[in-house]
Design an enzyme around this catalytic site. Structure first.
Site, PDB file in Angstrom:
ATOM      1  N   ARG B  23       0.836  -1.213   0.000  1.00 43.27           N
ATOM      2  CA  ARG B  23       0.000   0.000   0.000  1.00 43.27           C
ATOM      3  C   ARG B  23       0.868   1.259   0.000  1.00 43.27           C
ATOM      4  O   ARG B  23       0.519   2.261  -0.606  1.00 43.27           O
ATOM      5  CB  ARG B  23      -0.939   0.003   1.204  1.00 43.27           C
ATOM      6  CG  ARG B  23      -2.103  -0.975   1.061  1.00 43.27           C
ATOM      7  CD  ARG B  23      -3.214  -0.723   2.082  1.00 43.27           C
ATOM      8  NE  ARG B  23      -2.828  -1.116   3.424  1.00 43.27           N
ATOM      9  CZ  ARG B  23      -3.128  -2.284   3.985  1.00 43.27           C
ATOM     10  NH1 ARG B  23      -3.802  -3.196   3.319  1.00 43.27           N
ATOM     11  NH2 ARG B  23      -2.756  -2.558   5.215  1.00 43.27           N
ATOM     12  N   CYS B  44      -5.225 -17.597  17.052  1.00 42.72           N
ATOM     13  CA  CYS B  44      -5.885 -17.484  18.354  1.00 42.72           C
ATOM     14  C   CYS B  44      -7.307 -18.028  18.299  1.00 42.72           C
ATOM     15  O   CYS B  44      -7.949 -18.188  19.334  1.00 42.72           O
ATOM     16  CB  CYS B  44      -5.926 -16.029  18.796  1.00 42.72           C
ATOM     17  SG  CYS B  44      -4.347 -15.222  18.592  1.00 42.72           S
TER      18      CYS B  44
END
Lengths: 565, 565
Positions: B23, B44
Site C-alpha cells: 500500500r 488465536c
C-alpha cells in the site's frame, strides 16, 4: 474547635463530599440540608425504574449491600446530620450562615458554617407550552416524579406517550415506555436525535433502531400546545406537524444549573449559567465550594467552560471538595463530556467534541469512520459497531470519539476517554497493548483500526470522503465514478443505487484497471471501506490522481440503500 | 529499480507487513515464504474451532467479508507473491539471499532481497515426557493441529482429555473440550492456574469456575509418562499424583520464539531467547526486520525485555516494519503483557506486572482489591467483577492490573492498559470522565473505585491488609480482632469462620465502640471492604492505633468460607 461543614443538597455530590470529609476529619461537624425527603438516590436510575427493570424505588436509594441511605443511616454509619424536607433559602456570607425552612413544619433554622458546599443540582427546563400543568404531563428529575409516572392509573400498557425532547433522558425514557408496552412518539425541534451529542451519521443508527422498535419520530417539529379533557387530564399534543393522542407526556428538553442561592449570595456565575468554580471546586468565595450539576466544568479538550451534568462527575466533585476542605489541595482536571446510552439492543457513546464542534472551534481535523465486528469475525456472537474518531491534523491528538452499534461500544469509548485524558494521539492509540482474545475483540481492535485510518489520513496515505459529502456531490449532479469493489454476491444483497456506481471487485481491479478512465474523479468503497482504501492505494499506485474512498462503506452509509428481501 | 522485499512467515506479522508495504510502495516486489499450505489464519481462533463455535476452519482464514486469504487472493488483491509449502533454510546476509526448499517437490529456490522480514513465529515446547509420540497426543499451533483434534474418530463427547499445562492455551482448550462434552483434567506443575500471569487471589476465582464446571485439577503435579495401547493410541497419563484415563492429551506448556534461521545467520538473540530488535523492529542487520512471536519485546513498565507473543502485537509489528521499510521511521513503543481469557462464564484479564513481579523488580507498591457489581447495583443484570490494581508508591504510577469476574472485565482492563501506556497514575485514573449510565457501570466505575482505594493507601488514609497476609497471621496463631462490620443477615448467609471474628454491624460501631479493646490489633472487613474501610476510619478517629481493613472483603476472600445452604 470542630470544623463545621454545611452541605446543601443530598443527592450525589453532597453525600459524597460529606462522607469523605468525615473519613478525613472524623471530628468535623457535618450537616446535609436536603429539600426532598429522599436523599442519596441514583437519579440516573429513574428510567430503569420506570421500565420496571428496577422493581422497587427503594433499590435506587440503597447501598450495594442493600442498606437504605436514610437519615438514620447517615447518623449511625457516617455521623452526619441530615436535615431533609428543608429548603435552604439564603446564604449570609458575612456571618457564614445558611437560613433554611422546613417544608413540613415551616420552622426556620439557621446553620452556621466554616465551610459550605453547594451541591444543589439542576432544574428541568419548563418550556412555555400551554397545557404543561395538565395531569399526566411529567418531568423526570426526582424519585417522586418517577413514582408518579409508574403508578399512574394502573398499567401503562397500550397507552400513548409523547416525549418532548430527544436528549439522553428522552431517549432512555423512550425505551422504558416501550418496555412497559406504551406507544411512544418523540417530538424534537432539531433534525437529529441527540443532536448536541453526536454527529448525524452516528445519530442515524439510533433513529433506525427507534423506528424498528415502533417509535414514531417527529423531528424538526415543535409542540405548540397540550390539550386535556374536562377532568384536566392530558389527551392530545398539538405540534407544528399535527395532533397526536397522548395519555402521558414527558417533557425532557434539558436541565439548567440551579443557581438561585449562589446568585443571590453574589457568587460568580460562569458564561454558561452555572456556578463558576476553580480547579479546587471553590467558588468565588473561598469558604464556599460547589459541585455536581450546579457548576460549570472545564473541557479537557478545549480548556473552555462546558456544562455537562453527570452523576459520575458529581461524585468526583464531591471527593475533590472533601479533599480541599480537609487540607488536601486536590484538583479536578475537568471533563470530556462523555455520555453513553442504551436504546433497546443498541448502545451509543460519545466523548470530546463532535465534528460539528471542531468546526466551531476552528480545529483542523481528520475523521475516521470504522464499522467492524466487535470481536473476532469468525465467532457467531460478533456484532458490528461503528467508531467515529476525530483527531487534530497534523498533531494526531484525539479530540472526539463516537461509537454506536449492537456490540461492545462501552469498551471502545473508555479507551478514547482514557487516551484523551492524557492528550493521546492516534499514533499512540495504534500501539496500545489492548486485551486481545477472539471473544473480546478482533486481533486489531476496532479502535486501533480507527486510529490507523486517521493516521493514514494525516500522513496523506489514505484519502477519505465522508458519506454526507458523497451525498451532497450526488445531489449536486457531480460527475464521478462511484467504484464499488465488493463481490457481485455482496452487490446483489445490498447496494447503493446511483447511476455513478460501478462494480469492479477488488480481486479484478488490477486486471481491469485499463477500463477505468484516468481523467475522472473516483470514489471507492466496499462493505466497510477496508477494500475501498486498498482500491484507492492500487489506483494511486497506477497513477490515478483523483481517488478517494468513502468512509465506512455501505455499512456506515446512513442514507437509502437497496436491500434484497 | 524496484525494491525487493522477502517476508518469511505467512500468519500474522508477515502478511500485515507485506500488505502495508504494497500500500505504501505499490511498485515494490513482495514475496511471502510460508512453510505450511495455509496462511494468514487466526491462530488465536483455534480453541474456538475445537469448541465448535467456529464451524468451518476456512472461517479462520477469511477476511470479515468472507474471502479466503489464499495465494490467489494475495496475488489478485495485493499483488503479493506467496510461495507456500516452502521452508526457508538459510539466510545469506552477504549476498542478501534466502535459500528455501519446497516441501511438496523438494525443489530448491533462492530469493534475493533488498529488505528481509522475519515473521517466523514460535514453536511449542515439547517436554521430555515418554509417550508424547502416541496417537492422540496433540500440540496446538496450526490449523492442521486443530483439525486433527476435532476430526479425531468422530464425536469427542464423553471422552477423557488430559491437558498438560495451565497457561492461556490450556485454559482456552479446557473450555473447548468441555463444550464438546469431554471430561477434562488439567495437570499443572505450579500451584496456580495462569501462574505467570496473575496473582493467586485472582487465579483462585478461575480455579473455582473450573471446579464448578467439573474440570479436574492436578496442581503442583507433573506428567511422568503417557501410556498407549497396542495400536499406539494414548490411554493413560501417569503423573506424580496418580494415573488417569486419557483418550486425548493436549500438551500446552508454552512456546519459544523460533530463532533457528536468525541464529544461524548470526543475528543477535536477546536475553530471553527471542530475536533482538530495536524500536524500529530492526534486527542487528539493518536490512533485516523481525516481528511477531519470534522477537522479544520491551516492557512499557520496566523498560526491560519481555517475551509476550500475541496475535494483536504481531499485527502492530507488521505495520511498524512496513513503515520503516518504506522510509517512515515509526517506532514500536513496547508492550504491557496484556492478556484476556474467557473461561465458561468467567472473564479474566491482566496487564503489566503482577504483585509478585513488582517484588522481583524491587518496586515499592500499594495494591487495591475491589470487588463490586459491574453496572448499577440496582439492575438485576449487574454481575460482580474483582479488580486488583497495583501502583507504585508514592508516585501512584499504575504498574499492573488484573480483573476477574462474571461481568464486564474487558472494559476495565482497557482503561488500565491505556492509562499505563501514558504513564498514568491512580490520581489521574480517579478523574477520568468514563462513560456512565446504569446499564454500563456504577456511578463510580469499578476501576475508579480501585484507583481511589490505592490513592487512599498512598496517602495513608486507608490501611489495608491482603487476604493472604490475614490467612498467614491466622495460621501463625496471631492475636487480633477480625471485625466483621456487616449485618447479622449477611453474616448468617456467608462468613469467614475463625475464633478471632467478631460481628459489629457498621451502623452499631459508633455506639458499641467502647466494647472494643484499644490495645489490640484490629482487622476490619465487610462484603467488599467499603464498610471495612469506613470502620477503619471510624476507629482511627476514635484513637485506635492499629487498625487495618482487609482488601476486598468476604467476596474476594479466596479461602474457605461458610455458606448457608
Amino acid at each position: 474547635m470542630k470544623k463545621r461543614v454545611v452541605v446543601i443538597g443530598g443527592v450525589a455530590c453532597g453525600p459524597k463530599a460529606a462522607s469523605r470529609i468525615k473519613r478525613l476529619m472524623p471530628h468535623a461537624e457535618v450537616t446535609i440540608i436536603e429539600k426532598n425527603e429522599i436523599l442519596s438516590y441514583a437519579g440516573c436510575g429513574l428510567p430503569y425504574y420506570i421500565a420496571g427493570e428496577v422493581r422497587d424505588h427503594s433499590e435506587l436509594m440503597s447501598t450495594p449491600a442493600g442498606v437504605v441511605r436514610d437519615t438514620h443511616f447517615f447518623r449511625a454509619v457516617k455521623d452526619i446530620t441530615v436535615v431533609n424536607r428543608t429548603v435552604a433559602e439564603r446564604i449570609d456570607r458575612k456571618t457564614k450562615e445558611v437560613h433554611a425552612v422546613s417544608t413540613l413544619t415551616g420552622e426556620r433554622r439557621v446553620f452556621p458554617y466554616d465551610e459550605l458546599v453547594l451541591a444543589v443540582g439542576s432544574r428541568t427546563i419548563q418550556p412555555p407550552i400551554p397545557g404543561v400543568e395538565l395531569k399526566g404531563v411529567n418531568f423526570l428529575s426526582t424519585v417522586e416524579d418517577a413514582r408518579k409516572i409508574r403508578d399512574q392509573e394502573g398499567s401503562l400498557e397500550g397507552k400513548h406517550a409523547v416525549i418532548i425532547g430527544a436528549g439522553l433522558i428522552g431517549v432512555e425514557v423512550t425505551e422504558a415506555f416501550v418496555r412497559q408496552g406504551m406507544k411512544v412518539r418523540i417530538v424534537e425541534q432539531t433534525e437529529h436525535l441527540l443532536e448536541n451529542l453526536v454527529d448525524p451519521e452516528i445519530a442515524f443508527h439510533l433513529k433506525n433502531e427507534m423506528l424498528q422498535k415502533g417509535v414514531a419520530l417527529n423531528l424538526k417539529d415543535r409542540a405548540k400546545e397540550i390539550l386535556g379533557d374536562d377532568q384536566g387530564r392530558v389527551r392530545t399534543v398539538v405540534t407544528e406537524q399535527g395532533s397526536y393522542p397522548a395519555d402521558m407526556v414527558l417533557i425532557a428538553v434539558g436541565v439548567r444549573p440551579e443557581i438561585r442561592l449562589a446568585e443571590e449570595a453574589g457568587l460568580e456565575i460562569g458564561p454558561l449559567g452555572g456556578i463558576r468554580v476553580d480547579s479546587h471546586m471553590r467558588t468565588s468565595d473561598p469558604s464556599i465550594y460547589a459541585g455536581g450539576d450546579c457548576v460549570e466544568n472545564t473541557s479537557r479538550v478545549t480548556g473552555k467552560p462546558v456544562y455537562a451534568p453527570m452523576g459520575s462527575t458529581a461524585n468526583k466533585h464531591g471527593r475533590v471538595i472533601a479533599d480541599n476542605i480537609c487540607g488536601r489541595p486536590t484538583r479536578f482536571p475537568g471533563v470530556l463530556g462523555t455520555a453513553i446510552v442504551r436504546i433497546f439492543d443498541l448502545s451509543l457513546a460519545r466523548t470530546g467534541l463532535t465534528e460539528k464542534e471542531t468546526g466551531q472551534e476552528e480545529l483542523s481535523v481528520v475523521t475516521a469512520l470504522s464499522p467492524a465486528p466487535d470481536r473476532a469475525h469468525f465467532l457467531p456472537s460478533a456484532k458490528v459497531i461503528i467508531i467515529k474518531l476525530i483527531a487534530e491534523n497534523p498533531s494526531g491528538r484525539i479530540v472526539g470519539c463516537q461509537v454506536v452499534g449492537y456490540g461492545d461500544v462501552a469498551k471502545r469509548i473508555e479507551v478514547a476517554v482514557t487516551s484523551m485524558s492524557h492528550g493521546g494521539t492516534v499514533m499512540d492509540l495504534g500501539n496500545y497493548d489492548l486485551a486481545y482474545a477472539p471473544p473480546f475483540s478482533p486481533a486489531m481492535d476496532n479502535i486501533i483500526v480507527a486510529a490507523n485510518i486517521a493516521e493514514n489520513k494525516i500522513n496523506d496515505i489514505g484519502h477519505g470522503i465522508t458519506p454526507s459529502e458523497v451525498r451532497t456531490r450526488m445531489e449536486e449532479g457531480d460527475d464521478f465514478i462511484f467504484l464499488d469493489v465488493r463481490s457481485p454476491e455482496e452487490f446483489e444483497q445490498i447496494r447503493i443505487e446511483d447511476e455513478r456506481v460501478r462494480l469492479v471487485p477488488l480481486g479484478k481491479l488490477r486486471e481491469q484497471i485499463e477500463t477505468i478512465p484516468k481523467d475522472k474523479e473516483i470514489i471507492t468503497f466496499c462493505k466497510i471501506s477496508l477494500r475501498g482504501y486498498e482500491a484507492q492505494r492500487i489506483l494511486d499506485g497506477a497513477g490515478y490522481a483523483k481517488v478517494r474512498y468513502m468512509d465506512g462503506g455501505v455499512v456506515a452509509w446512513p442514507y437509502k440503500k437497496f436491500v434484497a428481501s
